[in-house]
Design a protein around this motif. Structure first.
Motif, mmCIF file in Angstrom:
data_model
loop_
_atom_site.group_PDB
_atom_site.id
_atom_site.type_symbol
_atom_site.label_atom_id
_atom_site.label_comp_id
_atom_site.label_asym_id
_atom_site.label_seq_id
_atom_site.Cartn_x
_atom_site.Cartn_y
_atom_site.Cartn_z
ATOM 1 N N GLU A 159 0.827 -1.208 0.000
ATOM 2 C CA GLU A 159 0.000 0.000 0.000
ATOM 3 C C GLU A 159 0.862 1.259 0.000
ATOM 4 O OE1 GLU A 159 -0.259 -2.485 2.119
ATOM 5 O OE2 GLU A 159 -2.111 -3.452 1.398
ATOM 6 N N GLU A 160 1.954 1.227 0.765
ATOM 7 C CA GLU A 160 2.854 2.377 0.827
ATOM 8 C C GLU A 160 3.583 2.567 -0.500
ATOM 9 O OE1 GLU A 160 5.094 5.582 2.665
ATOM 10 O OE2 GLU A 160 3.103 4.686 2.851
ATOM 11 N N LYS A 161 4.040 1.479 -1.085
ATOM 12 C CA LYS A 161 4.715 1.563 -2.384
ATOM 13 C C LYS A 161 3.765 2.126 -3.436
ATOM 14 C CE LYS A 161 7.104 -1.218 -5.892
ATOM 15 N NZ LYS A 161 6.233 -0.913 -7.033
ATOM 16 N N GLU A 162 2.520 1.657 -3.420
ATOM 17 C CA GLU A 162 1.530 2.125 -4.395
ATOM 18 C C GLU A 162 1.287 3.622 -4.247
ATOM 19 O OE1 GLU A 162 -2.859 1.128 -4.230
ATOM 20 O OE2 GLU A 162 -2.213 -0.149 -5.892
ATOM 21 N N ARG A 163 1.168 4.077 -3.006
ATOM 22 C CA ARG A 163 0.933 5.510 -2.769
ATOM 23 C C ARG A 163 2.106 6.341 -3.272
ATOM 24 N NH1 ARG A 163 2.471 9.328 0.569
ATOM 25 N NH2 ARG A 163 3.759 7.933 1.837
ATOM 26 N N LEU A 164 3.313 5.949 -2.923
ATOM 27 C CA LEU A 164 4.509 6.687 -3.338
ATOM 28 C C LEU A 164 4.659 6.679 -4.855
ATOM 29 C CD1 LEU A 164 7.088 5.405 -0.676
ATOM 30 C CD2 LEU A 164 6.083 7.704 -0.813
ATOM 31 N N GLU A 165 4.389 5.521 -5.445
ATOM 32 C CA GLU A 165 4.553 5.392 -6.892
ATOM 33 C C GLU A 165 3.530 6.228 -7.643
ATOM 34 O OE1 GLU A 165 6.070 1.828 -9.709
ATOM 35 O OE2 GLU A 165 4.463 1.330 -8.315
ATOM 36 N N HIS A 166 2.291 6.224 -7.182
ATOM 37 C CA HIS A 166 1.262 7.017 -7.852
ATOM 38 C C HIS A 166 1.585 8.503 -7.771
ATOM 39 C CE1 HIS A 166 -2.232 3.875 -7.927
ATOM 40 N NE2 HIS A 166 -1.078 3.368 -8.304
ATOM 41 N N GLU A 167 2.057 8.939 -6.623
ATOM 42 C CA GLU A 167 2.451 10.345 -6.469
ATOM 43 C C GLU A 167 3.603 10.683 -7.409
ATOM 44 O OE1 GLU A 167 3.396 10.882 -2.358
ATOM 45 O OE2 GLU A 167 1.292 10.835 -1.695
ATOM 46 N N ALA A 168 4.558 9.769 -7.506
ATOM 47 C CA ALA A 168 5.730 9.999 -8.352
ATOM 48 C C ALA A 168 5.342 10.059 -9.823
ATOM 49 C CB ALA A 168 6.760 8.897 -8.122
#
Length: 209
Positions: free
Chosen positions: A90-99
Protein backbone atom coordinates in the motif's frame (compact mmCIF):
# COMPACT_ATOMS: atom_id res chain seq x y z
CA UNK A 1 7.72 25.84 -20.70
CA UNK A 2 7.69 25.15 -24.43
CA UNK A 3 6.57 21.85 -25.91
CA UNK A 4 10.17 21.21 -26.88
CA UNK A 5 11.36 21.69 -23.30
CA UNK A 6 8.52 19.50 -21.98
CA UNK A 7 9.79 16.70 -24.21
CA UNK A 8 13.42 17.10 -23.18
CA UNK A 9 12.58 17.32 -19.49
CA UNK A 10 10.43 14.19 -19.58
CA UNK A 11 13.04 12.31 -21.61
CA UNK A 12 15.82 13.26 -19.19
CA UNK A 13 13.77 12.03 -16.22
CA UNK A 14 12.97 8.70 -17.87
CA UNK A 15 16.58 8.35 -19.03
CA UNK A 16 17.55 7.82 -15.36
CA UNK A 17 16.10 4.31 -15.61
CA UNK A 18 18.99 3.34 -17.91
CA UNK A 19 21.29 3.70 -14.89
CA UNK A 20 18.90 2.40 -12.23
CA UNK A 21 19.93 -1.18 -11.49
CA UNK A 22 17.18 -3.58 -10.50
CA UNK A 23 17.39 -3.82 -6.72
CA UNK A 24 16.51 -7.49 -6.53
CA UNK A 25 19.70 -8.55 -8.29
CA UNK A 26 21.76 -6.67 -5.73
CA UNK A 27 19.82 -8.33 -2.91
CA UNK A 28 20.49 -11.75 -4.43
CA UNK A 29 24.17 -10.86 -4.75
CA UNK A 30 24.22 -11.53 -8.48
CA UNK A 31 27.88 -11.54 -9.49
CA UNK A 32 28.10 -10.09 -12.95
CA UNK A 33 30.07 -7.13 -14.38
CA UNK A 34 26.84 -5.53 -15.56
CA UNK A 35 23.41 -6.04 -14.00
CA UNK A 36 20.04 -5.39 -15.62
CA UNK A 37 18.75 -1.82 -15.40
CA UNK A 38 15.10 -0.91 -14.95
CA UNK A 39 15.03 0.42 -18.53
CA UNK A 40 16.27 -2.96 -19.80
CA UNK A 41 13.57 -4.69 -17.78
CA UNK A 42 10.95 -2.44 -19.43
CA UNK A 43 12.28 -3.39 -22.86
CA UNK A 44 12.24 -7.07 -21.88
CA UNK A 45 8.59 -6.92 -20.80
CA UNK A 46 7.58 -5.38 -24.12
CA UNK A 47 9.43 -7.96 -26.23
CA UNK A 48 7.98 -10.74 -24.09
CA UNK A 49 4.49 -9.30 -24.55
CA UNK A 50 4.87 -9.34 -28.34
CA UNK A 51 6.06 -12.95 -28.35
CA UNK A 52 3.31 -14.23 -26.05
CA UNK A 53 0.67 -12.30 -27.99
CA UNK A 54 1.99 -13.89 -31.18
CA UNK A 55 2.09 -17.48 -29.93
CA UNK A 56 -1.07 -17.64 -27.82
CA UNK A 57 -3.41 -15.38 -29.79
CA UNK A 58 -4.82 -13.28 -26.95
CA UNK A 59 -7.85 -11.15 -27.81
CA UNK A 60 -6.35 -7.91 -26.51
CA UNK A 61 -5.18 -4.52 -27.74
CA UNK A 62 -1.44 -5.26 -27.88
CA UNK A 63 -0.61 -1.62 -28.67
CA UNK A 64 -2.24 -0.64 -25.37
CA UNK A 65 -0.24 -3.35 -23.58
CA UNK A 66 3.05 -2.06 -25.03
CA UNK A 67 2.09 1.49 -24.00
CA UNK A 68 1.35 0.35 -20.43
CA UNK A 69 4.62 -1.53 -20.19
CA UNK A 70 6.54 1.46 -21.55
CA UNK A 71 5.44 3.60 -18.60
CA UNK A 72 4.87 1.05 -15.84
CA UNK A 73 8.18 1.79 -14.09
CA UNK A 74 8.47 5.57 -14.52
CA UNK A 75 7.64 6.16 -10.87
CA UNK A 76 11.00 4.60 -10.06
CA UNK A 77 12.71 7.66 -11.53
CA UNK A 78 11.67 9.40 -8.33
CA UNK A 79 11.35 6.72 -5.64
CA UNK A 80 13.84 4.09 -6.80
CA UNK A 81 13.33 0.37 -7.26
CA UNK A 82 11.80 -1.53 -4.34
CA UNK A 83 11.56 -5.30 -3.93
CA UNK A 84 8.21 -6.72 -2.71
CA UNK A 85 9.92 -7.25 0.66
CA UNK A 86 11.23 -3.70 1.10
CA UNK A 87 8.04 -1.79 1.80
CA UNK A 88 4.33 -2.57 2.35
CA UNK A 89 2.42 -2.79 -0.94
CA UNK A 90 0.00 0.00 0.00
CA UNK A 91 2.85 2.38 0.83
CA UNK A 92 4.72 1.56 -2.38
CA UNK A 93 1.53 2.13 -4.39
CA UNK A 94 0.93 5.51 -2.77
CA UNK A 95 4.51 6.69 -3.34
CA UNK A 96 4.55 5.39 -6.89
CA UNK A 97 1.26 7.02 -7.85
CA UNK A 98 2.45 10.34 -6.47
CA UNK A 99 5.73 10.00 -8.35
CA UNK A 100 4.07 9.11 -11.67
CA UNK A 101 1.69 12.05 -11.36
CA UNK A 102 4.63 14.37 -10.77
CA UNK A 103 6.77 12.98 -13.58
CA UNK A 104 3.95 13.25 -16.13
CA UNK A 105 2.69 16.65 -14.96
CA UNK A 106 4.83 18.58 -17.43
CA UNK A 107 3.29 16.92 -20.49
CA UNK A 108 0.19 18.36 -22.15
CA UNK A 109 -1.49 14.93 -22.37
CA UNK A 110 -0.41 13.88 -18.88
CA UNK A 111 -3.92 12.83 -17.87
CA UNK A 112 -4.28 10.50 -20.85
CA UNK A 113 -0.91 8.87 -20.17
CA UNK A 114 -1.51 8.59 -16.43
CA UNK A 115 -4.76 6.70 -17.09
CA UNK A 116 -2.76 3.94 -18.76
CA UNK A 117 -0.48 3.69 -15.74
CA UNK A 118 -3.40 3.53 -13.31
CA UNK A 119 -5.12 0.91 -15.47
CA UNK A 120 -1.95 -1.20 -15.44
CA UNK A 121 -1.64 -0.88 -11.69
CA UNK A 122 -5.25 -1.93 -11.06
CA UNK A 123 -4.89 -5.25 -12.96
CA UNK A 124 -8.60 -5.29 -13.83
CA UNK A 125 -8.79 -5.11 -17.65
CA UNK A 126 -7.64 -7.85 -20.03
CA UNK A 127 -4.76 -5.67 -21.24
CA UNK A 128 -3.57 -4.72 -17.75
CA UNK A 129 -3.71 -8.33 -16.53
CA UNK A 130 -1.69 -9.44 -19.54
CA UNK A 131 0.85 -6.63 -19.06
CA UNK A 132 1.19 -7.36 -15.34
CA UNK A 133 1.90 -11.03 -16.00
CA UNK A 134 4.53 -10.04 -18.58
CA UNK A 135 6.14 -7.78 -15.98
CA UNK A 136 6.44 -10.62 -13.47
CA UNK A 137 7.38 -13.36 -15.93
CA UNK A 138 10.19 -11.22 -17.34
CA UNK A 139 11.84 -11.17 -13.91
CA UNK A 140 11.59 -14.97 -13.71
CA UNK A 141 13.27 -15.34 -17.07
CA UNK A 142 16.05 -12.96 -16.05
CA UNK A 143 16.63 -15.12 -12.97
CA UNK A 144 16.91 -18.16 -15.22
CA UNK A 145 19.45 -16.39 -17.42
CA UNK A 146 21.56 -15.34 -14.44
CA UNK A 147 21.40 -18.90 -13.16
CA UNK A 148 22.49 -20.30 -16.51
CA UNK A 149 25.38 -17.83 -16.48
CA UNK A 150 26.28 -19.10 -12.97
CA UNK A 151 26.03 -15.62 -11.47
CA UNK A 152 24.48 -16.59 -8.13
CA UNK A 153 25.83 -18.68 -5.27
CA UNK A 154 23.05 -19.56 -2.82
CA UNK A 155 25.69 -20.37 -0.22
CA UNK A 156 26.99 -16.81 -0.34
CA UNK A 157 23.99 -14.56 0.15
CA UNK A 158 23.93 -11.28 2.09
CA UNK A 159 21.54 -10.87 4.99
CA UNK A 160 18.67 -8.66 3.82
CA UNK A 161 14.88 -8.56 3.69
CA UNK A 162 14.79 -10.83 0.63
CA UNK A 163 17.24 -13.58 1.52
CA UNK A 164 16.32 -13.68 5.22
CA UNK A 165 12.59 -14.06 4.53
CA UNK A 166 11.47 -17.39 6.04
CA UNK A 167 9.42 -18.46 3.02
CA UNK A 168 12.23 -17.59 0.61
CA UNK A 169 14.74 -19.50 2.73
CA UNK A 170 12.51 -22.57 2.73
CA UNK A 171 12.11 -22.42 -1.05
CA UNK A 172 15.81 -22.05 -1.85
CA UNK A 173 16.53 -24.91 0.54
CA UNK A 174 14.33 -27.23 -1.51
CA UNK A 175 14.51 -25.94 -5.08
CA UNK A 176 17.05 -24.53 -7.53
CA UNK A 177 17.03 -20.71 -7.50
CA UNK A 178 14.98 -20.21 -10.71
CA UNK A 179 12.30 -22.63 -9.58
CA UNK A 180 12.17 -21.19 -6.07
CA UNK A 181 11.81 -17.68 -7.52
CA UNK A 182 9.11 -18.85 -9.93
CA UNK A 183 7.11 -20.69 -7.26
CA UNK A 184 7.09 -17.61 -5.05
CA UNK A 185 6.09 -15.35 -7.96
CA UNK A 186 3.32 -17.64 -9.22
CA UNK A 187 1.61 -17.52 -5.85
CA UNK A 188 1.65 -13.71 -5.81
CA UNK A 189 0.72 -13.10 -9.43
CA UNK A 190 -1.91 -15.71 -10.21
CA UNK A 191 -0.82 -16.52 -13.75
CA UNK A 192 -3.35 -17.64 -16.31
CA UNK A 193 -2.79 -21.07 -17.88
CA UNK A 194 -0.64 -19.79 -20.73
CA UNK A 195 1.72 -17.81 -18.53
CA UNK A 196 1.90 -20.73 -16.11
CA UNK A 197 2.92 -23.00 -18.99
CA UNK A 198 5.71 -20.63 -20.00
CA UNK A 199 6.91 -20.26 -16.42
CA UNK A 200 6.99 -24.02 -15.87
CA UNK A 201 8.69 -24.65 -19.21
CA UNK A 202 11.39 -22.04 -18.58
CA UNK A 203 12.32 -23.65 -15.25
CA UNK A 204 13.05 -26.97 -16.97
CA UNK A 205 14.66 -25.75 -20.20
CA UNK A 206 17.49 -23.44 -21.20
CA UNK A 207 16.63 -19.84 -21.99
CA UNK A 208 20.03 -19.04 -23.52
CA UNK A 209 20.33 -20.87 -26.82
Amino acid sequence: MSKQQNILTYYAICNKLKDTIRTGWKKWNVQRPRLESVAEHVYGTQMLALAIYSEYGYDIDITKVIFMLAIHEIGETAIGDFTPFSIPHEEKERLEHEAVHKVLAGLIKHNDIEKYFLEFDAHETAESKFAYQCDKLEAELQVKIYDEERCVNLQDLPDNEVTSNAEVQELIKNYPWPEAFAIYDRKLVGYDQNFLEISEYAVKHKVIQ
